[in-house]
Design a protein around this motif. Structure first.
Motif, mmCIF file in Angstrom:
data_model
loop_
_atom_site.group_PDB
_atom_site.id
_atom_site.type_symbol
_atom_site.label_atom_id
_atom_site.label_comp_id
_atom_site.label_asym_id
_atom_site.label_seq_id
_atom_site.Cartn_x
_atom_site.Cartn_y
_atom_site.Cartn_z
ATOM 1 N N LYS A 16 10.584 -12.985 -12.590
ATOM 2 C CA LYS A 16 9.799 -11.767 -12.754
ATOM 3 C C LYS A 16 10.630 -10.625 -13.338
ATOM 4 O O LYS A 16 10.086 -9.707 -13.951
ATOM 5 C CB LYS A 16 9.218 -11.341 -11.400
ATOM 6 C CG LYS A 16 8.244 -12.360 -10.816
ATOM 7 C CD LYS A 16 7.890 -12.037 -9.379
ATOM 8 C CE LYS A 16 7.035 -13.150 -8.772
ATOM 9 N NZ LYS A 16 6.821 -12.980 -7.328
ATOM 10 N N LEU A 17 11.949 -10.674 -13.145
ATOM 11 C CA LEU A 17 12.815 -9.609 -13.643
ATOM 12 C C LEU A 17 12.684 -9.477 -15.156
ATOM 13 O O LEU A 17 12.580 -8.356 -15.684
ATOM 14 C CB LEU A 17 14.264 -9.889 -13.249
ATOM 15 C CG LEU A 17 15.296 -8.831 -13.661
ATOM 16 C CD1 LEU A 17 15.084 -7.536 -12.907
ATOM 17 C CD2 LEU A 17 16.718 -9.354 -13.401
ATOM 18 N N ALA A 18 12.683 -10.601 -15.855
ATOM 19 C CA ALA A 18 12.591 -10.567 -17.317
ATOM 20 C C ALA A 18 11.242 -10.056 -17.793
ATOM 21 O O ALA A 18 11.093 -9.728 -18.977
ATOM 22 C CB ALA A 18 12.840 -11.964 -17.882
ATOM 23 N N ARG A 19 10.283 -9.950 -16.903
ATOM 24 C CA ARG A 19 8.946 -9.499 -17.261
ATOM 25 C C ARG A 19 8.663 -8.087 -16.766
ATOM 26 O O ARG A 19 7.511 -7.670 -16.665
ATOM 27 C CB ARG A 19 7.917 -10.504 -16.746
ATOM 28 C CG ARG A 19 8.066 -11.832 -17.467
ATOM 29 C CD ARG A 19 7.370 -12.999 -16.839
ATOM 30 N NE ARG A 19 7.525 -14.170 -17.705
ATOM 31 C CZ ARG A 19 8.562 -14.992 -17.675
ATOM 32 N NH1 ARG A 19 9.538 -14.788 -16.784
ATOM 33 N NH2 ARG A 19 8.646 -16.008 -18.504
ATOM 34 N N GLY A 20 9.735 -7.360 -16.431
ATOM 35 C CA GLY A 20 9.590 -5.948 -16.107
ATOM 36 C C GLY A 20 9.370 -5.633 -14.650
ATOM 37 O O GLY A 20 9.112 -4.476 -14.302
ATOM 38 N N LEU A 21 9.476 -6.620 -13.767
ATOM 39 C CA LEU A 21 9.365 -6.368 -12.338
ATOM 40 C C LEU A 21 10.778 -6.278 -11.769
ATOM 41 O O LEU A 21 11.597 -7.183 -11.959
ATOM 42 C CB LEU A 21 8.575 -7.476 -11.642
ATOM 43 C CG LEU A 21 7.056 -7.431 -11.803
ATOM 44 C CD1 LEU A 21 6.618 -7.848 -13.194
ATOM 45 C CD2 LEU A 21 6.363 -8.317 -10.755
ATOM 46 N N LEU A 22 11.060 -5.201 -11.082
ATOM 47 C CA LEU A 22 12.425 -4.898 -10.658
ATOM 48 C C LEU A 22 12.660 -5.242 -9.190
ATOM 49 O O LEU A 22 11.724 -5.235 -8.383
ATOM 50 C CB LEU A 22 12.711 -3.419 -10.893
ATOM 51 C CG LEU A 22 12.539 -2.934 -12.334
ATOM 52 C CD1 LEU A 22 12.909 -1.466 -12.446
ATOM 53 C CD2 LEU A 22 13.353 -3.775 -13.296
ATOM 54 N N PRO A 23 13.923 -5.536 -8.819
ATOM 55 C CA PRO A 23 14.212 -5.871 -7.421
ATOM 56 C C PRO A 23 14.025 -4.676 -6.490
ATOM 57 O O PRO A 23 14.488 -3.570 -6.777
ATOM 58 C CB PRO A 23 15.682 -6.318 -7.464
ATOM 59 C CG PRO A 23 16.240 -5.704 -8.705
ATOM 60 C CD PRO A 23 15.114 -5.620 -9.681
ATOM 61 N N VAL A 24 13.333 -4.934 -5.401
ATOM 62 C CA VAL A 24 13.056 -3.915 -4.382
ATOM 63 C C VAL A 24 13.405 -4.515 -3.028
ATOM 64 O O VAL A 24 13.036 -5.659 -2.728
ATOM 65 C CB VAL A 24 11.575 -3.481 -4.409
ATOM 66 C CG1 VAL A 24 11.258 -2.547 -3.259
ATOM 67 C CG2 VAL A 24 11.234 -2.820 -5.745
ATOM 68 N N GLY A 25 14.114 -3.757 -2.214
ATOM 69 C CA GLY A 25 14.523 -4.254 -0.908
ATOM 70 C C GLY A 25 13.370 -4.342 0.071
ATOM 71 O O GLY A 25 12.473 -3.497 0.092
ATOM 72 N N THR A 26 13.395 -5.393 0.892
ATOM 73 C CA THR A 26 12.459 -5.529 2.005
ATOM 74 C C THR A 26 13.263 -5.701 3.285
ATOM 75 O O THR A 26 14.475 -5.947 3.249
ATOM 76 C CB THR A 26 11.530 -6.743 1.823
ATOM 77 O OG1 THR A 26 12.316 -7.946 1.822
ATOM 78 C CG2 THR A 26 10.750 -6.641 0.524
#
Length: 412
Positions: free
Chosen positions: A359-369
């Motif tokens: 998903k990172l390559a598609r513009g979704l960024l890492p978010v902490g949970t």
């Protein structure tokens, strides 16, 4: 409904004096307007913590005793019956459908303690069943001061711990809770576990004008890859219909369920959510849904379903299925079509679900949970704390690697 005295669990201060903790094995004993009032403006709450959603999960056999999910909702009420706080909880006979994996904890617990008559299951869990939705788990009345909210959350935590102790349960687990709640739980002696999801965020302060504007913000290689994937879907003869709210007909829900169930079965699993459940939530709360239906040669072949929280401007991509094998169709149905819709509607966030570094390559960024865990056995608690320390170190390294591969061009 079962009353349970927690006055001995050391209420935090006078702000919660006079409130009674009550345990409910059914939402039928909690008024829907009172429950839903606790959700106003709460991230991750709509539709997934609404009275309608939670009741449908049980009524239609999804999160129900027969599937190992015994509802056990906790409320704090005053003498007049006013609801001041609540926590959606389940007594779990397994760890399926949680997305915070503790099977190794269960194995270690039972290898050490089963001979003494102690078992890891049942355990008490607060979560959105079958979906890793981040948000609040310790719900408090709207309009309460921050100090009172803190006191109410502390009282809920104490009540959960007291009930586990009284019943001899192995522990309690609050999954995908907010950062503030995790911090408060940590201060109360709970262990906090961290994770990563991938979310798309609309540009701020100037939102994207359209999908092409979003693409232009990406590095060239990422932009070209997305364009190539979308072209493959178009060249296969696939087009999309977008159905919103009440425009989603019963036959559309039936088709979606067929796709959803087939995808589970292809992976050797039975779908968590039943056809009757989807028909019920679609009919009872249509405003929370947008469906993307893929068609080939005039016939539907796939569908993805996105949940909407209009209060917070958040869309949740969680469910999809396909009747045909088409290259890149999953990416188009689950990411590109929903993102284009979100941009057109001015949504602030699109959450893409659990895991999935692609998903990172598609513009979704890492978010902490984060999740919080209270474990009754001292030895297990010590071992898990050590494990979480090592896991956090590895997670930090992983997130640093992800940050080095951000898909967006530097902003001027």
């Amino acid at each position: 409904m079962e009353a349970f005295d927690t006055h001995g669990a050391h209420a935090p201060d006078s702000m919660v004096a006079g409130l009674t903790a009550r345990w409910h094995d059914s939402l039928d004993t909690i008024a829907a307007p009172a429950w839903d009032a606790l959700l106003d403006g709460v991230p991750g709450a709509r539709p997934f913590l609404t009275h309608n959603w939670l009741k449908a999960l049980t009524d239609h056999g999804c999160a129900a005793p027969d599937t190992g999910w015994q509802p056990l909702y906790l409320t704090l009420e005053d003498a007049d019956g006013r609801l001041w706080a609540a926590c959606p909880l389940y007594l779990k006979a397994h760890s399926y459908g949680e997305y915070v994996f503790d099977w190794s904890w269960a194995d270690a617990h039972d290898r050490a303690l089963a001979a003494q008559g102690h078992r890891y299951y049942p355990k008490l869990v607060s979560a959105v069943p079958f979906s890793p939705i981040p948000g609040q788990r310790l719900l408090t009345a709207p309009g309460a001061t921050e100090a009172r909210c803190h006191a109410l959350r502390a009282r809920l935590l104490a009540a959960v711990r007291a009930r586990c102790t009284q019943e001899g349960w192995s522990g309690a687990h609050l999954l995908f809770l907010s950062e503030a709640e995790a911090g408060q739980a940590c201060q109360a002696g709970w262990l906090v576990r961290h994770g990563v999801q991938f979310h798309w965020l609309n540009r701020s302060p100037a939102p994207y004008a359209d999908f092409d504007d979003f693409l232009s913000s990406l590095h060239r290689d990422k932009r070209k890859k997305i364009q190539q994937e979308r072209r493959k879907v178009r060249e296969a003869g696939v087009s999309f219909s977008v159905l919103e709210g009440q425009c989603i007909r019963p036959q559309d829900w039936a088709f979606f369920y067929g796709c959803y169930a087939r995808t589970y079965l292809e992976h050797g699993q039975h779908p968590y959510l039943s056809r009757d459940f989807w028909m019920a939530v679609g009919a009872n709360a249509p405003e929370h849904w947008v469906m993307f239906v893929a068609e080939m040669h005039g016939e539907p072949v796939a569908a993805s379903l996105v949940a909407l929280d209009h209060q917070t401007g958040t869309a949740y991509g969680r469910y999809w299925g396909s009747m045909a094998q088409v290259s890149c169709l999953h990416f188009e149905a689950c990411y590109y079509q929903p993102l284009a819709w979100c941009i057109a509607r001015g949504m602030a966030r699109f959450e893409g679900g659990a895991q999935g570094e692609h998903k990172l390559a598609r513009g979704l960024l890492p978010v902490g949970t984060r999740s919080a865990h209270w474990l009754a056995h001292d030895g297990l608690r010590t071992a898990v704390a050590d494990f979480l320390g090592r896991e956090d170190a590895g997670l930090s390294h992983y997130v640093n690697e992800l940050n080095d591969r951000m898909p967006f061009k530097p902003q001027d």
